[in-house]
Design a protein around this motif. Sequence first.
Motif, PDB file in Angstrom:
ATOM      1  N   UNK A  98      35.365  72.834  10.704  1.00  0.00           N
ATOM      2  CA  UNK A  98      34.357  72.112   9.922  1.00  0.00           C
ATOM      3  C   UNK A  98      33.019  72.842   9.952  1.00  0.00           C
ATOM      4  N   UNK A  99      32.686  73.415  11.087  1.00  0.00           N
ATOM      5  CA  UNK A  99      31.439  74.186  11.209  1.00  0.00           C
ATOM      6  C   UNK A  99      31.471  75.399  10.283  1.00  0.00           C
ATOM      7  N   UNK A 100      32.617  76.083  10.255  1.00  0.00           N
ATOM      8  CA  UNK A 100      32.777  77.217   9.339  1.00  0.00           C
ATOM      9  C   UNK A 100      32.617  76.765   7.894  1.00  0.00           C
ATOM     10  N   UNK A 101      33.198  75.627   7.553  1.00  0.00           N
ATOM     11  CA  UNK A 101      33.052  75.083   6.204  1.00  0.00           C
ATOM     12  C   UNK A 101      31.574  74.939   5.851  1.00  0.00           C
ATOM     13  N   UNK A 102      30.794  74.363   6.759  1.00  0.00           N
ATOM     14  CA  UNK A 102      29.381  74.149   6.465  1.00  0.00           C
ATOM     15  C   UNK A 102      28.607  75.470   6.402  1.00  0.00           C
ATOM     16  N   UNK A 103      29.041  76.475   7.153  1.00  0.00           N
ATOM     17  CA  UNK A 103      28.407  77.791   7.021  1.00  0.00           C
ATOM     18  C   UNK A 103      28.623  78.358   5.623  1.00  0.00           C
ATOM     19  N   UNK A 105      29.293  76.623   2.940  1.00  0.00           N
ATOM     20  CA  UNK A 105      28.522  75.785   2.015  1.00  0.00           C
ATOM     21  C   UNK A 105      27.066  76.247   1.999  1.00  0.00           C
ATOM     22  N   UNK A 106      26.524  76.480   3.181  1.00  0.00           N
ATOM     23  CA  UNK A 106      25.127  76.889   3.307  1.00  0.00           C
ATOM     24  C   UNK A 106      24.861  78.203   2.572  1.00  0.00           C
ATOM     25  N   UNK A 111      31.423  74.721  -2.265  1.00  0.00           N
ATOM     26  CA  UNK A 111      30.744  73.425  -2.267  1.00  0.00           C
ATOM     27  C   UNK A 111      31.669  72.392  -1.648  1.00  0.00           C
ATOM     28  N   UNK A 112      31.089  71.399  -0.992  1.00  0.00           N
ATOM     29  CA  UNK A 112      31.905  70.386  -0.325  1.00  0.00           C
ATOM     30  C   UNK A 112      32.859  69.684  -1.282  1.00  0.00           C
ATOM     31  N   UNK A 113      32.419  69.481  -2.503  1.00  0.00           N
ATOM     32  CA  UNK A 113      33.235  68.739  -3.457  1.00  0.00           C
ATOM     33  C   UNK A 113      34.125  69.621  -4.325  1.00  0.00           C
ATOM     34  N   UNK A 114      34.248  70.877  -3.966  1.00  0.00           N
ATOM     35  CA  UNK A 114      35.166  71.755  -4.689  1.00  0.00           C
ATOM     36  C   UNK A 114      36.611  71.283  -4.505  1.00  0.00           C
ATOM     37  N   UNK A 115      37.393  71.255  -5.584  1.00  0.00           N
ATOM     38  CA  UNK A 115      38.821  70.957  -5.427  1.00  0.00           C
ATOM     39  C   UNK A 115      39.495  72.065  -4.621  1.00  0.00           C
ATOM     40  N   UNK A 124      48.978  72.400  -5.208  1.00  0.00           N
ATOM     41  CA  UNK A 124      49.549  71.586  -6.281  1.00  0.00           C
ATOM     42  C   UNK A 124      51.014  71.221  -6.002  1.00  0.00           C
ATOM     43  N   UNK A 125      51.611  71.883  -5.017  1.00  0.00           N
ATOM     44  CA  UNK A 125      53.001  71.611  -4.665  1.00  0.00           C
ATOM     45  C   UNK A 125      53.143  70.449  -3.686  1.00  0.00           C
ATOM     46  N   UNK A 126      52.035  69.851  -3.273  1.00  0.00           N
ATOM     47  CA  UNK A 126      52.108  68.668  -2.412  1.00  0.00           C
ATOM     48  C   UNK A 126      52.933  67.582  -3.076  1.00  0.00           C
ATOM     49  N   UNK A 127      53.685  66.847  -2.302  1.00  0.00           N
ATOM     50  CA  UNK A 127      54.483  65.748  -2.862  1.00  0.00           C
ATOM     51  C   UNK A 127      53.563  64.712  -3.488  1.00  0.00           C
ATOM     52  N   UNK A 128      53.777  64.412  -4.763  1.00  0.00           N
ATOM     53  CA  UNK A 128      52.974  63.402  -5.441  1.00  0.00           C
ATOM     54  C   UNK A 128      51.655  63.907  -5.987  1.00  0.00           C
ATOM     55  N   UNK A 129      51.434  65.224  -5.960  1.00  0.00           N
ATOM     56  CA  UNK A 129      50.164  65.765  -6.427  1.00  0.00           C
ATOM     57  C   UNK A 129      50.060  65.639  -7.937  1.00  0.00           C
ATOM     58  N   UNK A 130      48.880  65.246  -8.412  1.00  0.00           N
ATOM     59  CA  UNK A 130      48.643  65.110  -9.847  1.00  0.00           C
ATOM     60  C   UNK A 130      47.154  65.214 -10.101  1.00  0.00           C
ATOM     61  N   UNK A 131      46.772  65.076 -11.339  1.00  0.00           N
ATOM     62  CA  UNK A 131      45.350  65.136 -11.690  1.00  0.00           C
ATOM     63  C   UNK A 131      44.562  64.035 -10.979  1.00  0.00           C
ATOM     64  N   UNK A 132      45.229  62.935 -10.672  1.00  0.00           N
ATOM     65  CA  UNK A 132      44.550  61.809 -10.020  1.00  0.00           C
ATOM     66  C   UNK A 132      44.534  61.929  -8.498  1.00  0.00           C
ATOM     67  N   UNK A 133      45.234  62.926  -7.979  1.00  0.00           N
ATOM     68  CA  UNK A 133      45.266  63.088  -6.516  1.00  0.00           C
ATOM     69  C   UNK A 133      44.676  64.425  -6.080  1.00  0.00           C
ATOM     70  N   UNK A 134      43.848  65.025  -6.932  1.00  0.00           N
ATOM     71  CA  UNK A 134      43.177  66.257  -6.526  1.00  0.00           C
ATOM     72  C   UNK A 134      42.329  65.977  -5.295  1.00  0.00           C
ATOM     73  N   UNK A 135      42.404  66.852  -4.335  1.00  0.00           N
ATOM     74  CA  UNK A 135      41.642  66.659  -3.108  1.00  0.00           C
ATOM     75  C   UNK A 135      40.561  67.731  -2.992  1.00  0.00           C
ATOM     76  N   UNK A 136      39.496  67.392  -2.294  1.00  0.00           N
ATOM     77  CA  UNK A 136      38.367  68.301  -2.139  1.00  0.00           C
ATOM     78  C   UNK A 136      38.297  68.828  -0.707  1.00  0.00           C
ATOM     79  N   UNK A 137      37.493  69.858  -0.522  1.00  0.00           N
ATOM     80  CA  UNK A 137      37.265  70.397   0.817  1.00  0.00           C
ATOM     81  C   UNK A 137      36.666  69.333   1.734  1.00  0.00           C
ATOM     82  N   UNK A 138      35.741  68.544   1.193  1.00  0.00           N
ATOM     83  CA  UNK A 138      35.128  67.475   1.986  1.00  0.00           C
ATOM     84  C   UNK A 138      36.164  66.464   2.447  1.00  0.00           C
ATOM     85  N   UNK A 139      37.075  66.099   1.563  1.00  0.00           N
ATOM     86  CA  UNK A 139      38.089  65.109   1.931  1.00  0.00           C
ATOM     87  C   UNK A 139      39.032  65.633   3.016  1.00  0.00           C
ATOM     88  N   UNK A 140      39.354  66.910   2.965  1.00  0.00           N
ATOM     89  CA  UNK A 140      40.161  67.492   4.046  1.00  0.00           C
ATOM     90  C   UNK A 140      39.383  67.446   5.358  1.00  0.00           C
TER      91      UNK A 140
END
Length: 371
Positions: A98-103, A105-106, A111-115, A124-140
């Motif tokens: 997470x610290x590396x992520x913020x470096x 970003x800085x 960006x935190x909200x990048x898909x 995109x190969x995640x089970x159930x992945x779709x346009x409505x389940x795009x995840x961001x770096x922040x969410x991870x």
Amino acid sequence: MTKTILAILFTILISGCSKSIKSSSEAESLDSVISRFERTLKDDLAEDNIDGSISAAIVQDNKIIWSKAFGYSDRTSKTLADTSTIYRTGSITKSFTAFLLMQLVQEGVVNLNDPVETYLPEVKQLKGYSASTKITLLQLATHTSGLSREPELEDAAAGPIEHWEDKIIASIPTTSFEGQVGKNFSYSNIGYGILGLSLSRAAHKPFMELIQDRIFTALKMNASYFKVPANMSSHVAVGLNGGPEELETETPNMEHAGRGYKVPNGGIYSTPNDLAKFIMAMRGHPALLSPANLKIMQTREVSGMDNYGLGFFINKDGDLEIVNHGGAVAGYTAQLSFDRNGKFGVIIMRNYNFGETDLQARSSELLKALH
């Protein structure tokens, strides 16, 4: 006039003495708290009675004020643990990711909200992945991606460290969503594995090198590794896995070669003294991250959850906010905690998986006493 001047001088002298007495009393109080903490760790180790080891360090502001080790780092050879003894950190590794992520970003690399798919289209190969389940770096990073804790790939957590990225890619199609994206906290080891690989892709550099160069080397964490070099292997505590009557060292020993995909989420080796330097960095000493970005990591609201920020749990007890993360792998347990608004932090590391010492509880008790 003379009497007045003398009275003023006497008042100043008494005031100065009072401050001196107060400072001395506070120092004694600090010593008393630390002595009690030390006795508790010793008593816990004796009660466990397996000839294991516990190492710990206490940070005040930007310095280590106490650091000791107890017991045997290798009970077979009766090698005593010391402050240079190396342990596995387990999931404390997530805080470094997470610290590396913020470096990055800085620096405007991400960006935190990048898909995530921007950097790792394989997601995109995640089970159930779709346009409505795009995840961001922040969410991870905040465990709000909705992803399951582990992939369903057989032996995903086994195999040499050199092939951890391959294990991530192979794990993605076997990983499911367990909750709504961005809505629920769902602790995910595979999520942090995906995050680490995504950051590597974004920075065009291997993940382990990024952590080494940007954090370990920058903080002079000279006893921290993803793979312990041969000349330092004798400093690694022998992991004791299992319960008190069924201890075994084979699994921890085997896992030194690698734990499959579990690198960005649980791969770091370190010492309490080195992790103390990371606590100092989380307080801006040195300033590897801006105050604003450090605040993001230590803010519960960033994840929408009550007790999680970005790479850290934040436990509130009255006006005390303890920023912390624990870790556990076969044969090792560790806890890193610090008072968000205070001066103190503590690290406890151990080469076994059970016992009298509840690492999080002991850490919290100490910080409350020092608060």
